[in-house]
Design an enzyme around this catalytic site. Sequence first.
Site, short mmCIF file in Angstrom:
data_model
loop_
_atom_site.label_atom_id
_atom_site.label_comp_id
_atom_site.label_asym_id
_atom_site.label_seq_id
_atom_site.Cartn_x
_atom_site.Cartn_y
_atom_site.Cartn_z
N ASP A 146 -51.57 -58.95 -7.42
CA ASP A 146 -52.73 -57.77 -7.13
C ASP A 146 -53.54 -57.26 -8.37
O ASP A 146 -53.95 -58.39 -8.54
CB ASP A 146 -51.68 -56.84 -6.92
CG ASP A 146 -52.09 -55.45 -5.68
OD1 ASP A 146 -52.74 -54.90 -6.22
OD2 ASP A 146 -51.40 -55.54 -5.31
N HIS A 217 -53.75 -49.91 -8.63
CA HIS A 217 -53.24 -51.04 -7.26
C HIS A 217 -51.86 -51.43 -7.77
O HIS A 217 -51.07 -51.26 -7.50
CB HIS A 217 -54.29 -51.37 -6.53
CG HIS A 217 -53.80 -51.77 -4.63
ND1 HIS A 217 -53.67 -53.06 -5.01
CD2 HIS A 217 -53.35 -51.30 -3.95
CE1 HIS A 217 -53.20 -53.04 -3.55
NE2 HIS A 217 -53.20 -51.63 -2.77
N SER A 549 -50.46 -51.71 2.31
CA SER A 549 -50.23 -52.10 0.18
C SER A 549 -49.50 -50.90 -0.13
O SER A 549 -48.47 -51.52 -1.58
CB SER A 549 -51.04 -51.47 -0.52
OG SER A 549 -52.57 -52.56 -0.20
#
Length: 768
Positions: A146, A217, A549
């Site tokens: 990620d 994220h 996600s």
Amino acid sequence: MAAMAPRSFSIPFMFIFFFLVLLLSSITTTSSSNNQTTYIVFMNPSLKPTPIKSHSHWYATDLQSLSIDPSRHLLYSYSSLFPAFAASLLPHHLSLLDAHPSVLLVLPDPLLLPLTTRTPLFLGLPPFSPPVTRSTSSDVIIGVLDTGVWPESPSFSDSGLPPIPSRWRGQCESSVDFPPSLCNRKLIGARSFSRGFHAAATGGESENFSARDQDGHGTHTASTAAGSPALNASLFGYARGTARGMAPLARVAAYKVCWSTGCYGSDILAAMEQALEDGVDVLSLSLGGSSASFSRDPIAVGALAAVARGVFVACSAGNSGPAHSTLTNTAPWITTVGAGTLDRDFPAYATLGNGQRFAGVSLYSGNGMGENAAPVVYGKGFQSKANNNSKLCLSGSLDPAEVKAKVVFCDRGVNARVEKGQVVKDAGGVGMILANTAANGEELIADSHLLPVVALGWEEGDKVRKYATSDSNPTALLTFGGTVVDIRPSPVVAAFSSRGPNTIVQDILKPDLIGPGVNVLAGWSGSIGPTGLEKDGRRSEFNILSGTSMSCPHISGIAALLKSAHPSWSPSAIKSALMTTAYVMDNTGSSLVDADGSIATPLAYGSGYVNPQKALNPGLIYDIKLDDYIAFLCSIEPNLQLIQSITKRSNITCSRKLANLGNLNYPSFSIVFSPKSRKAVKYTRVLTNVGPTGSVYSVEVDRPASVGVKVKPAKLVFRQEGQKLKYTVTFTSKMGKGSEAEMKFGSITWSDGKNQVRSPISYAWSLF
Ligand SMILES: *[C@@H]1O[C@H](CO)[C@@H](O)[C@H](O)[C@H]1NC(C)=O
Ligand SMILES: *[C@@H]1O[C@H](CO)[C@@H](O)[C@H](O)[C@H]1NC(C)=O
Ligand SMILES: *[C@@H]1O[C@H](CO)[C@@H](O)[C@H](O)[C@H]1NC(C)=O
Ligand SMILES: *[C@@H]1O[C@H](CO)[C@@H](O)[C@H](O)[C@H]1NC(C)=O
Ligand SMILES: *[C@@H]1O[C@H](CO)[C@@H](O)[C@H](O)[C@H]1NC(C)=O
């Protein structure tokens, strides 16, 4: 997925503000200023010289033989994954490589675009009580590819964790802003991969090349999968409670592959290879990809290598719903995860001067508007007449003289929702009503705006829009309802969650299942505010996001729990347990619905919404061995040597192929009646008993009127644990001519009175 590429350009901008990354294969392959382009080059394993010092030596020698200087052009040498390398090449190098006998395939390095920092956010906690973890769950290691990790997040506290498993071979790479001392017994590895990014991209000068998460994220996904319990977590008070990952005792290894301009396939492959060597048990990739074939998709080939080693791989299904045929990551060895809501919401209200009150959502956390309504304006740009830019509240479009001290009505679309809030605030507005257009329907996304904002659906929004344009003195007061739970119905399939059919192999039903992906509270980076806007100077240890996600790491974490409870289970067995126990009824007892209230189908939710408790004891599983996946690949990929390369088995002959691709021992069914097989499609499935000895299962079929379903035998008696029993199922079309366009759905359920082992079925009638 050929159809996907041109579509990417016309995707309404709203889609790019979701978290999933779209891989725009050949289109977005970037050339750097020196005209070099990065390629991933697959090599023929049978032409590997023997003895060979190393794979990198082999590749370097071959490049040198073509007068390509490896020290200048070779980026990565892959070896343990499969024989391949990544190189930054000039145009004339391509023909040289193409002609080289060892070269099987030259693939442009695909770019995945991480659009998350400009993304709006959601909030919530999983609606289910996580399974009671055993002590062995601290042995399981989840690798997350990620944007990196924020090691100081309370979600990565290692308090109470036993020592790191001795088999772990990974490490915390040292860098300027990430000393190895920041790793601990929870965050046991942190590495970064940036050569593909460096080779392709200009920019990134301001980035530190470390695993530190500048985006948020990666911290969010990693803490969702395996974050330690963090007390009193919230986003400025919203969703306050204990935030914890699905597998709170599992270990996290972060592999940073996404940088300011995106995540490159060459970096992703290098990270996957390293993660497998380091010893991860589960890989979580909240990244998307689209490609015309599995064998040319870096995530798919990397995942096959992982599954071959017993490593479970979960990937996001994509955020391009509710349109059909929008899925990414659909290879059968990947667990493809769509998104649904939780039973939690963040209501907010717009009360108009005419007394009407409209309900929407918000994560606004400031002092609010007080008790006085303000005038409402819509489309007040610098020109005296209304214009479209100001209706959308695009940057610079609002005239402060018209907007000051007013509530601005803004249409959703084109720019980021949180950016609209910023634009209104900069122009002196005191609030914003953000209304969906037809494109967004009734899907509501709550954001932590910098000023009071209520987000309304299309229908309600339209009413307020009419009021704002027709009333002589329109006013509104915005108020906020905080966090509300027990929302009914829930879960609901998220509108953005990508839908089937599977465009690469329609005979495999995808997505596999859905999990919590709307309003998810998890850890956040300390270097950016919750809106991701530069002007957002706020900092929060937690943030609220939505997207596939977010649902993907839920499944990764639950897979880690299953792995610890059943260490001998293969990745396919774990996937089967997750799928056959998933549920398809919401908390009102109705079939799962879509965001617009219509009944959802397996094209949206696959097998259903994950049920971790039941997945721990599924009773029966559909297992798939590597040889079966190879037979599957042999049936769709014409290049035998490429199959040999990506499976690392130079002795494969593809002597075994599947007569029908749907005959893989998959836990779900996608039946395609073609003119050729118009009458009947017959599949064989094998069930393995993972429950007690002497279990007797009988079958129940739920079928549409237009299909006949015959299961033989209708009863399975398992005399031993681990016993495998076979059944055949024959599907017969009764559909009349001319009505083939519609798809139908059903299920097969094996039940012993205690366990229900359910497989969804989709039926399609192809015209060709
Ligand atoms: C890159 O290619 C363009 C034409 O395609 C050429 O004009 C330019 O000089 C090249 N740049 C370099 C650094 O080779
Ligand atoms: C890079 O790391 C240094 C040292 O920790 C830090 O001061 C700087 O802000 C970092 N740069 C970025 C862009 O984060
Ligand atoms: C929880 O955090 C808030 C700040 O977010 C703080 O005001 C409050 O005192 C904390 N409560 C407890 C019990 O620690
Ligand atoms: C403004 O929006 C309307 C519909 O909302 C559309 O018909 C018109 O073409 C748009 N004008 C411009 C200049 O984009
Ligand atoms: C092919 O090679 C693998 C190891 O790479 C070996 O396990 C397998 O037995 C071989 N199969 C045949 C048919 O030789």
